[in-house]
Design a protein around this motif. Sequence first.
Motif, PDB file in Angstrom:
ATOM      1  N   HIS A  32      -2.794  13.105  -9.530  1.00  0.00           N
ATOM      2  CA  HIS A  32      -3.436  12.820  -8.187  1.00  0.00           C
ATOM      3  C   HIS A  32      -2.478  12.948  -7.046  1.00  0.00           C
ATOM      4  O   HIS A  32      -2.356  11.660  -6.497  1.00  0.00           O
ATOM      5  N   PRO A  33      -1.656  13.655  -6.439  1.00  0.00           N
ATOM      6  CA  PRO A  33      -0.567  13.490  -5.615  1.00  0.00           C
ATOM      7  C   PRO A  33      -1.158  13.234  -4.284  1.00  0.00           C
ATOM      8  O   PRO A  33      -0.745  12.796  -3.447  1.00  0.00           O
ATOM      9  N   GLU A  34      -2.417  13.879  -4.117  1.00  0.00           N
ATOM     10  CA  GLU A  34      -3.105  13.791  -2.365  1.00  0.00           C
ATOM     11  C   GLU A  34      -3.792  12.146  -2.433  1.00  0.00           C
ATOM     12  O   GLU A  34      -4.348  12.263  -1.473  1.00  0.00           O
ATOM     13  N   ASP A  35      -3.882  11.799  -3.628  1.00  0.00           N
ATOM     14  CA  ASP A  35      -4.813  10.564  -3.342  1.00  0.00           C
ATOM     15  C   ASP A  35      -4.231   9.118  -3.436  1.00  0.00           C
ATOM     16  O   ASP A  35      -2.977   9.092  -3.732  1.00  0.00           O
ATOM     17  N   GLN A  36      -4.953   8.132  -2.831  1.00  0.00           N
ATOM     18  CA  GLN A  36      -4.530   6.779  -2.836  1.00  0.00           C
ATOM     19  C   GLN A  36      -4.935   5.960  -4.167  1.00  0.00           C
ATOM     20  O   GLN A  36      -5.940   6.186  -4.624  1.00  0.00           O
ATOM     21  N   VAL A  37      -3.770   5.700  -4.787  1.00  0.00           N
ATOM     22  CA  VAL A  37      -3.804   5.023  -6.507  1.00  0.00           C
ATOM     23  C   VAL A  37      -3.570   3.924  -6.510  1.00  0.00           C
ATOM     24  O   VAL A  37      -2.434   3.282  -5.975  1.00  0.00           O
ATOM     25  N   LEU A  38      -4.351   2.978  -7.154  1.00  0.00           N
ATOM     26  CA  LEU A  38      -4.160   1.638  -7.380  1.00  0.00           C
ATOM     27  C   LEU A  38      -3.830   1.567  -9.028  1.00  0.00           C
ATOM     28  O   LEU A  38      -4.431   2.271  -9.669  1.00  0.00           O
ATOM     29  N   VAL A  39      -2.983   0.799  -9.455  1.00  0.00           N
ATOM     30  CA  VAL A  39      -2.609   0.516 -10.616  1.00  0.00           C
ATOM     31  C   VAL A  39      -3.057  -0.949 -10.916  1.00  0.00           C
ATOM     32  O   VAL A  39      -2.253  -1.882 -10.373  1.00  0.00           O
ATOM     33  N   ILE A  40      -3.724  -1.186 -11.892  1.00  0.00           N
ATOM     34  CA  ILE A  40      -4.409  -2.652 -12.029  1.00  0.00           C
ATOM     35  C   ILE A  40      -3.965  -3.118 -13.458  1.00  0.00           C
ATOM     36  O   ILE A  40      -4.249  -2.297 -14.380  1.00  0.00           O
ATOM     37  N   GLY A  41      -3.422  -4.333 -13.406  1.00  0.00           N
ATOM     38  CA  GLY A  41      -3.062  -5.106 -14.896  1.00  0.00           C
ATOM     39  C   GLY A  41      -3.175  -6.342 -14.764  1.00  0.00           C
ATOM     40  O   GLY A  41      -3.364  -6.919 -13.591  1.00  0.00           O
ATOM     41  N   GLN A  42      -2.986  -7.064 -16.029  1.00  0.00           N
ATOM     42  CA  GLN A  42      -2.960  -8.611 -16.024  1.00  0.00           C
ATOM     43  C   GLN A  42      -1.649  -9.209 -16.327  1.00  0.00           C
ATOM     44  O   GLN A  42      -1.517 -10.274 -15.793  1.00  0.00           O
ATOM     45  N   TYR A  43      -0.684  -8.403 -16.865  1.00  0.00           N
ATOM     46  CA  TYR A  43       0.404  -9.121 -17.014  1.00  0.00           C
ATOM     47  C   TYR A  43       1.607  -8.693 -16.093  1.00  0.00           C
ATOM     48  O   TYR A  43       2.000  -7.606 -16.084  1.00  0.00           O
ATOM     49  N   LEU A  44       2.157  -9.755 -15.685  1.00  0.00           N
ATOM     50  CA  LEU A  44       3.290  -9.551 -14.535  1.00  0.00           C
ATOM     51  C   LEU A  44       4.413  -8.687 -14.967  1.00  0.00           C
ATOM     52  O   LEU A  44       5.093  -7.822 -14.197  1.00  0.00           O
ATOM     53  N   ASP A  45       5.034  -9.017 -16.126  1.00  0.00           N
ATOM     54  CA  ASP A  45       6.261  -8.148 -16.497  1.00  0.00           C
ATOM     55  C   ASP A  45       5.931  -6.658 -16.892  1.00  0.00           C
ATOM     56  O   ASP A  45       6.700  -5.647 -16.253  1.00  0.00           O
ATOM     57  N   GLN A  46       4.946  -6.460 -17.352  1.00  0.00           N
ATOM     58  CA  GLN A  46       4.103  -5.093 -17.474  1.00  0.00           C
ATOM     59  C   GLN A  46       3.961  -4.429 -16.024  1.00  0.00           C
ATOM     60  O   GLN A  46       4.503  -3.137 -15.447  1.00  0.00           O
ATOM     61  N   LEU A  47       3.635  -5.198 -15.005  1.00  0.00           N
ATOM     62  CA  LEU A  47       3.174  -4.614 -13.774  1.00  0.00           C
ATOM     63  C   LEU A  47       4.571  -4.477 -12.966  1.00  0.00           C
ATOM     64  O   LEU A  47       4.854  -3.381 -12.331  1.00  0.00           O
ATOM     65  N   GLU A  48       5.522  -5.173 -13.094  1.00  0.00           N
ATOM     66  CA  GLU A  48       6.725  -5.169 -12.502  1.00  0.00           C
ATOM     67  C   GLU A  48       7.622  -3.999 -13.021  1.00  0.00           C
ATOM     68  O   GLU A  48       7.962  -3.043 -12.382  1.00  0.00           O
ATOM     69  N   LEU A  49       7.461  -3.667 -14.166  1.00  0.00           N
ATOM     70  CA  LEU A  49       7.962  -2.461 -14.936  1.00  0.00           C
ATOM     71  C   LEU A  49       7.423  -1.227 -14.311  1.00  0.00           C
ATOM     72  O   LEU A  49       7.860  -0.403 -13.935  1.00  0.00           O
ATOM     73  N   ARG A  54       0.637   4.483  -3.311  1.00  0.00           N
ATOM     74  CA  ARG A  54       0.731   3.897  -4.453  1.00  0.00           C
ATOM     75  C   ARG A  54       0.857   2.281  -4.589  1.00  0.00           C
ATOM     76  O   ARG A  54       1.688   1.905  -3.657  1.00  0.00           O
ATOM     77  N   LEU A  55       0.093   1.521  -5.200  1.00  0.00           N
ATOM     78  CA  LEU A  55       0.036   0.201  -5.206  1.00  0.00           C
ATOM     79  C   LEU A  55      -0.342  -0.234  -6.408  1.00  0.00           C
ATOM     80  O   LEU A  55      -1.108  -0.044  -7.293  1.00  0.00           O
ATOM     81  N   VAL A  56       0.683  -1.146  -6.773  1.00  0.00           N
ATOM     82  CA  VAL A  56       0.494  -1.940  -8.306  1.00  0.00           C
ATOM     83  C   VAL A  56       0.046  -3.259  -7.933  1.00  0.00           C
ATOM     84  O   VAL A  56       0.660  -4.107  -7.115  1.00  0.00           O
ATOM     85  N   VAL A  57      -1.032  -3.719  -8.580  1.00  0.00           N
ATOM     86  CA  VAL A  57      -1.939  -5.029  -8.302  1.00  0.00           C
ATOM     87  C   VAL A  57      -2.049  -5.927  -9.417  1.00  0.00           C
ATOM     88  O   VAL A  57      -2.684  -5.151 -10.460  1.00  0.00           O
ATOM     89  N   SER A  58      -2.008  -7.088  -9.265  1.00  0.00           N
ATOM     90  CA  SER A  58      -2.469  -8.006 -10.501  1.00  0.00           C
ATOM     91  C   SER A  58      -4.220  -8.017 -10.368  1.00  0.00           C
ATOM     92  O   SER A  58      -4.542  -7.561  -9.364  1.00  0.00           O
ATOM     93  N   LYS A  59      -4.580  -9.335 -10.984  1.00  0.00           N
ATOM     94  CA  LYS A  59      -5.976  -9.394 -10.818  1.00  0.00           C
ATOM     95  C   LYS A  59      -6.435  -9.859  -9.368  1.00  0.00           C
ATOM     96  O   LYS A  59      -7.600 -10.230  -9.328  1.00  0.00           O
ATOM     97  N   VAL A  60      -5.544 -10.499  -8.548  1.00  0.00           N
ATOM     98  CA  VAL A  60      -5.777 -10.765  -7.096  1.00  0.00           C
ATOM     99  C   VAL A  60      -6.442  -9.684  -6.478  1.00  0.00           C
ATOM    100  O   VAL A  60      -7.110  -9.966  -5.652  1.00  0.00           O
TER     101      VAL A  60
END
Length: 554
Positions: A410-427, A460-466
């Motif tokens: 999805h190179p042309e799209d705005q993408v959210l990656v959502i998760g629960q665990y901070l170490d996973q999200l940091e990676l 691209r944005l990586v976000v926790s449950k906030v």
Amino acid sequence: MTTTPAGPLIVQGDKTVLLEVDHPDADAARRAIAPFAELERAPEHVHTYRLTPLGLWNARAAGHDAEQVVAVLLQYSRYPVPHALLVDVAETMARYGRLQLMDHPTHGLVLHALDRAVLEEVLRSRRTAGLLGTRLDQDDVVVHPSERGRLKQVLLKLGWPAEDLAGYVDGEAHPIDLTTEGWSLRPYQQQAVDGFWHGGSGVVVLPCGAGKTIVGAAAMARSGTTTLILVTNTVSARQWRDELLRRTSLTEDEIGEYSGSRKEVRPVTIATYQVLTTKRKGVYTHLELLDARDWGLVLYDEVHLLPAPIFRMTADLQARRRLGLTATLVREDGREDEVFSLIGPKRFDAPWKEIESQGYIAPADCVEVRLTLPDHDRMAYAMAEPEERYRLAAAAVGKNDVVERLVARHPEDQVLVIGQYLDQLELLADHLDAPLITGQTTVRERQRLFDAFRSGEVTRLVVSKVANFSVDLPEAAVAIQVSGSFGSRQEEAQRLGRIMRPKADGRTAHFYAVVARDTVDQEFAAHRQRFLAEQGYAYRIVDAEDLAKDPASD
């Protein structure tokens, strides 16, 4: 010669209702039973619903009678419906409103009985002790006004939910007008406001992206009084303020923020649940806010997330009009009955697919990507303690590669990656070279990053449950979920909702759930998907190895 197939429902004596998903009338049947039946399981071909007292009472409060419910079951059932079940539906729905809370001309608040035997029964219950006063006659008992909410809770638990007709204090007048230049209320938004106002108090259920804030603003304009708005967090509070400034005649001086950082009380005050539930030395230090003004309307955003202490506070606010807004009435703590008794029954509910078909929210393609763990990870999972297994499966390192491949599609799209665990999200943030937003990110930095995402500066944005709730990101077209709060159905609905705002070019939104096969991650994923299945969204399941061969998700 073709024959019309028998109905899509199998209605059973244990109050379960089975829906054959592939039947040509399945969608019509799903819409017809939605007001009174709750989805329990949603595998590929047959969905299981259940008839519960609360579901039937919600339908009754919304204006559906037993005759309509019975007619729907008879119309869509493949086999004869058990007579005992039809009798039980009618009798359960008839329990609602046999007791009424009313305003007596000389004695104030009274509990009035349409069925004297029911009144005798509840008067003899230990649970009502201390909530009721003098008995005026065979049909009426005085109620202490301060106990209005607690009495409704008790009556619901006794199986005799009261209809609250006692009315509301007007509250302090404060004119609020909608500024409808360039926009107008959508038909379903107007119906939601009308349903709420006619009922006096209650809950409006609308999909994320369908304009719940606008419904709130319209209810405020209808009320024309001071309003207390309770929201999930400070970012949400500021989004509410911005939307009210854009959609109503309110000025900045009329809107106050009551949060961890500010303590402003104004004609319209937006407070966070967190600050209201803050305790010092065992005492809720900000309870005075509830009496700081003569509020005419109390508005609860994301009512399905209401903390338990707010229920206790709401029991004391029964003389105020109350409006709850949510995308789903599902509560993972099972306290839907508290919402019903203290805020009010469901007054309006629009199925997601219906709003989608009208073009007001984006069509969504839901895909579950199943990943097989490598042998060493499977062994580590098998040997782990039960409480550690979900984290091991949900945060499996192999998910990082899957996410990168999905983002690349999805190179042309705005993408959210959502998760629960901070170490996973940091990676993941590091892998994707994307900003990360967690609960530790300051409110100012969150707002800056969300603004950059809205403008397209950040794609691209990586976000926790906030980011699960009350975050308005209209340009987000793709969400990739890597982990969540175990089997939370409400969270699944909130996360899909982040990408449901209609796109200018009519594009389909894409929602991916990356799941570890043969683990509790897969079991929880099936549970999480129940609510969306009820709304008509089917998950396609693809193997992570076959992503390149799956053109339908491109």
